[in-house]
Design an enzyme around this catalytic site. Structure first.
Site, PDB file in Angstrom:
ATOM      1  N   ARG A   1      70.125  -8.295  28.394  1.00  0.00           N
ATOM      2  CA  ARG A   1      69.977  -8.377  26.939  1.00  0.00           C
ATOM      3  C   ARG A   1      71.144  -7.567  26.385  1.00  0.00           C
ATOM      4  O   ARG A   1      71.388  -6.438  26.814  1.00  0.00           O
ATOM      5  CB  ARG A   1      68.659  -7.774  26.491  1.00  0.00           C
ATOM      6  CG  ARG A   1      67.480  -8.337  27.274  1.00  0.00           C
ATOM      7  CD  ARG A   1      66.447  -8.986  26.414  1.00  0.00           C
ATOM      8  NE  ARG A   1      65.307  -9.393  27.217  1.00  0.00           N
ATOM      9  CZ  ARG A   1      64.743 -10.582  27.126  1.00  0.00           C
ATOM     10  NH1 ARG A   1      65.193 -11.487  26.289  1.00  0.00           N
ATOM     11  NH2 ARG A   1      63.691 -10.872  27.858  1.00  0.00           N
TER      12      ARG A   1
ATOM     13  N   ASP B   1      59.027 -22.385  25.449  1.00  0.00           N
ATOM     14  CA  ASP B   1      59.020 -22.272  23.983  1.00  0.00           C
ATOM     15  C   ASP B   1      60.294 -22.820  23.340  1.00  0.00           C
ATOM     16  O   ASP B   1      60.648 -22.434  22.238  1.00  0.00           O
ATOM     17  CB  ASP B   1      58.813 -20.801  23.578  1.00  0.00           C
ATOM     18  CG  ASP B   1      59.917 -19.890  24.093  1.00  0.00           C
ATOM     19  OD1 ASP B   1      60.738 -20.348  24.906  1.00  0.00           O
ATOM     20  OD2 ASP B   1      59.958 -18.727  23.677  1.00  0.00           O
TER      21      ASP B   1
ATOM     22  N   ASP C   1      58.526 -19.366  29.323  1.00  0.00           N
ATOM     23  CA  ASP C   1      57.578 -19.502  28.206  1.00  0.00           C
ATOM     24  C   ASP C   1      57.356 -20.931  27.717  1.00  0.00           C
ATOM     25  O   ASP C   1      56.406 -21.193  26.994  1.00  0.00           O
ATOM     26  CB  ASP C   1      58.051 -18.668  27.009  1.00  0.00           C
ATOM     27  CG  ASP C   1      57.926 -17.173  27.260  1.00  0.00           C
ATOM     28  OD1 ASP C   1      57.359 -16.797  28.297  1.00  0.00           O
ATOM     29  OD2 ASP C   1      58.393 -16.390  26.412  1.00  0.00           O
TER      30      ASP C   1
ATOM     31  N   ASP D   1      65.971 -18.947  23.550  1.00  0.00           N
ATOM     32  CA  ASP D   1      66.515 -19.267  22.226  1.00  0.00           C
ATOM     33  C   ASP D   1      67.529 -18.233  21.717  1.00  0.00           C
ATOM     34  O   ASP D   1      68.460 -18.575  20.998  1.00  0.00           O
ATOM     35  CB  ASP D   1      65.409 -19.531  21.200  1.00  0.00           C
ATOM     36  CG  ASP D   1      64.366 -18.441  21.157  1.00  0.00           C
ATOM     37  OD1 ASP D   1      64.484 -17.464  21.918  1.00  0.00           O
ATOM     38  OD2 ASP D   1      63.425 -18.561  20.351  1.00  0.00           O
TER      39      ASP D   1
ATOM     40  N   GLY E   1      65.616 -13.295  29.453  1.00  0.00           N
ATOM     41  CA  GLY E   1      64.675 -13.098  30.557  1.00  0.00           C
ATOM     42  C   GLY E   1      64.968 -14.069  31.689  1.00  0.00           C
ATOM     43  O   GLY E   1      65.272 -15.233  31.440  1.00  0.00           O
TER      44      GLY E   1
ATOM     45  N   ARG F   1      54.793 -15.209  24.155  1.00  0.00           N
ATOM     46  CA  ARG F   1      54.632 -14.491  22.889  1.00  0.00           C
ATOM     47  C   ARG F   1      54.447 -15.442  21.710  1.00  0.00           C
ATOM     48  O   ARG F   1      53.674 -15.187  20.795  1.00  0.00           O
ATOM     49  CB  ARG F   1      55.886 -13.650  22.679  1.00  0.00           C
ATOM     50  CG  ARG F   1      55.874 -12.768  21.481  1.00  0.00           C
ATOM     51  CD  ARG F   1      57.237 -12.157  21.281  1.00  0.00           C
ATOM     52  NE  ARG F   1      57.473 -11.052  22.184  1.00  0.00           N
ATOM     53  CZ  ARG F   1      57.623  -9.789  21.789  1.00  0.00           C
ATOM     54  NH1 ARG F   1      57.569  -9.494  20.518  1.00  0.00           N
ATOM     55  NH2 ARG F   1      57.849  -8.837  22.650  1.00  0.00           N
TER      56      ARG F   1
ATOM     57  N   THR G   1      63.635 -20.295  30.656  1.00  0.00           N
ATOM     58  CA  THR G   1      62.611 -19.320  30.271  1.00  0.00           C
ATOM     59  C   THR G   1      61.258 -19.833  30.739  1.00  0.00           C
ATOM     60  O   THR G   1      60.998 -21.034  30.653  1.00  0.00           O
ATOM     61  CB  THR G   1      62.583 -19.086  28.741  1.00  0.00           C
ATOM     62  OG1 THR G   1      61.405 -18.347  28.396  1.00  0.00           O
ATOM     63  CG2 THR G   1      62.561 -20.380  27.949  1.00  0.00           C
TER      64      THR G   1
HETATM   65  P1  ATP Z   1      63.764 -15.093  26.566  1.00  0.00           P
HETATM   66  O1  ATP Z   1      63.154 -16.353  26.024  1.00  0.00           O
HETATM   67  O2  ATP Z   1      63.494 -14.886  27.982  1.00  0.00           O
HETATM   68  O3  ATP Z   1      63.500 -13.907  25.707  1.00  0.00           O
HETATM   69  P2  ATP Z   1      66.305 -15.255  25.272  1.00  0.00           P
HETATM   70  O4  ATP Z   1      67.575 -15.942  25.597  1.00  0.00           O
HETATM   71  O5  ATP Z   1      65.620 -15.729  24.019  1.00  0.00           O
HETATM   72  O6  ATP Z   1      65.374 -15.339  26.518  1.00  0.00           O
HETATM   73  P3  ATP Z   1      67.159 -12.803  23.980  1.00  0.00           P
HETATM   74  O7  ATP Z   1      67.118 -11.381  24.416  1.00  0.00           O
HETATM   75  O8  ATP Z   1      66.567 -13.179  22.677  1.00  0.00           O
HETATM   76  O9  ATP Z   1      66.562 -13.677  25.181  1.00  0.00           O
HETATM   77  O10 ATP Z   1      68.693 -13.261  23.919  1.00  0.00           O
HETATM   78  C1  ATP Z   1      69.539 -13.060  25.022  1.00  0.00           C
HETATM   79  C2  ATP Z   1      70.882 -12.587  24.551  1.00  0.00           C
HETATM   80  O11 ATP Z   1      71.500 -13.590  23.719  1.00  0.00           O
HETATM   81  C3  ATP Z   1      70.864 -11.345  23.676  1.00  0.00           C
HETATM   82  O12 ATP Z   1      70.706 -10.159  24.394  1.00  0.00           O
HETATM   83  C4  ATP Z   1      72.224 -11.450  23.008  1.00  0.00           C
HETATM   84  O13 ATP Z   1      73.246 -11.056  23.894  1.00  0.00           O
HETATM   85  C5  ATP Z   1      72.337 -12.959  22.753  1.00  0.00           C
HETATM   86  N1  ATP Z   1      71.872 -13.262  21.387  1.00  0.00           N
HETATM   87  C6  ATP Z   1      70.600 -13.268  20.925  1.00  0.00           C
HETATM   88  N2  ATP Z   1      70.559 -13.542  19.609  1.00  0.00           N
HETATM   89  C7  ATP Z   1      71.844 -13.701  19.209  1.00  0.00           C
HETATM   90  C8  ATP Z   1      72.476 -13.986  17.952  1.00  0.00           C
HETATM   91  N3  ATP Z   1      71.774 -14.153  16.837  1.00  0.00           N
HETATM   92  N4  ATP Z   1      73.822 -14.080  17.933  1.00  0.00           N
HETATM   93  C9  ATP Z   1      74.551 -13.908  19.048  1.00  0.00           C
HETATM   94  N5  ATP Z   1      74.023 -13.619  20.258  1.00  0.00           N
HETATM   95  C10 ATP Z   1      72.691 -13.522  20.349  1.00  0.00           C
END
Ligand code: ATP
Length: 319
Positions: free
Chosen positions: A72, A129, A127, A103, A11, A171, A125
């Site tokens: 994503r 978090d 959040d 994360d 995000g 969340r 982010t």
């Molecule tokens: P937000 O907190 O805004 O949701 P985020 O970084 O946690 O941000 P995610 O959609 O969970 O958002 O992760 C972003 C991208 O990171 C995913 O679309 C994927 O490409 C990569 N990613 C997430 N989890 C994994 C994993 N376990 N192994 C490898 N790549 C990952």
């Protein structure tokens, strides 16, 4: 290292542009070449990688969102897909990568590092978090947006003696809702860290009415419950018009606050310094106004973000 890459993932959050700018400008300052990767891990896999110059990051420090784009890309969990992405980095001669995201993005960075490609994470982010930092990039801006929305709702709630239920992002983390409740003077705050007790809330609203309260604002984190149904229940109990407002993606946009810009700039420059010092698999944070870095895996799994009980208690005390 001679060449580094930078991407934003997950995000988006206001301040990501300031962080990219800091990575680019600090990188150039230290004699590195810096490459930008469009749309996170998706663009990395698709080889959408461009060299960034000093002017590439002109006029972005004040802009919300991320000019590199974000995405994503669940396929990045597949080791084969990651290996193809690393091939793209190698093709451009890139030796290390700065990942700005939440994360999930950290998890991708951790895996790349384990597989031999050094990455460093920046907490992007709204959040708040992520463990290992007091604040994440975008949190302060989002907080100000939410407080502004609460102020506006208060005006109209007060005029119409109405009750307002405001759904706020977060969340897994109530920091945004709790901070907004205190700053916006909301009467009630419902966060994922504290079990939701609808009957207790209804009882408290009743008590508030008995005290002579003419309006009420309830702040609640997303995914705790259906806020429209909750508003109906409150209306049925109080006989007072009750509306739910879901702030949604409005919370993620807008020009970053000065605080977010400064924090993002510090983190971006610090990340480059850590890569130069040979640190891979780390993530950057600010704790007690000091720059820090932790093992990414600690931030994802081992370090628990402490619940801000003091802030939660304050929001209930001041109601
Ligand atoms: P937000 O907190 O805004 O949701 P985020 O970084 O946690 O941000 P995610 O959609 O969970 O958002 O992760 C972003 C991208 O990171 C995913 O679309 C994927 O490409 C990569 N990613 C997430 N989890 C994994 C994993 N376990 N192994 C490898 N790549 C990952």
């Amino acid at each position: 290292i001679k060449r580094i890459g930078v991407l934003t993932s997950g995000g988006d959050a206001p301040g990501m542009n300031a962080a990219i700018r800091a990575v680019v400008r600090a990188g150039l300052h230290h004699g590195l070449e810096v490459y930008g990767i469009y749309d996170g891990y998706l663009g990395l896999h698709q080889d959408r990688i461009v060299k960034l110059e000093r002017h590439s990051v002109s006029d972005v420090v004040n802009r919300g969102g991320t000019f590199l784009g974000s995405a994503r890309f669940p396929a990045f969990k597949d080791p084969k897909v990651r290996a193809e992405a690393v091939e793209n980095l190698k093709k451009h001669g890139i030796d290390a990568l700065v990942v700005i995201g939440g994360d999930g993005s950290y998890m991708g960075a951790k895996k790349l590092t384990e597989e031999g490609f050094p990455c460093i994470g920046l907490p992007g982010t709204i959040d708040n978090d992520i463990a290992g930092t007091d604040f994440t990039i975008g949190f302060d801006t989002a907080l100000n947006v939410v407080v502004d929305a609460i102020d506006r709702l208060r005006d109209t709630c007060s005029s119409h003696h109405r009750i307002s239920v405001v759904e706020i992002m977060g969340r897994h983390c109530g920091d945004l809702a709790m901070s907004a409740a205190v700053a916006g003077g909301a009467e009630y705050v419902i966060v994922p860290e504290v079990a939701f007790d609808k009957e207790k809330l209804l009882q408290q609203i009743k008590e508030g009415e008995a005290k002579g309260k003419k309006h009420a604002i309830i702040t609640i984190c997303e995914h705790v419950t259906d806020v429209n149904a909750l508003a109906k229940d409150i209306e049925a109990m109080t006989g007072r018009e009750t509306r739910a407002t879901i702030l949604g993606h409005i919370q993620r946009g807008g020009a970053p606050t000065a605080r977010d810009r400064i924090m993002s700039s510090r983190m971006g420059a610090f990340a480059v310094e850590q890569l130069l010092a040979g640190q891979g698999g780390r993530c950057v944070g600010i704790q007690g106004n000091e720059m820090v870095h932790h093992d990414i895996i600690d931030c994802i799994e081992n370090l628990k973000r402490p619940f801000n009980q003091e802030l939660y208690d304050l929001s209930t005390t001041l109601f």
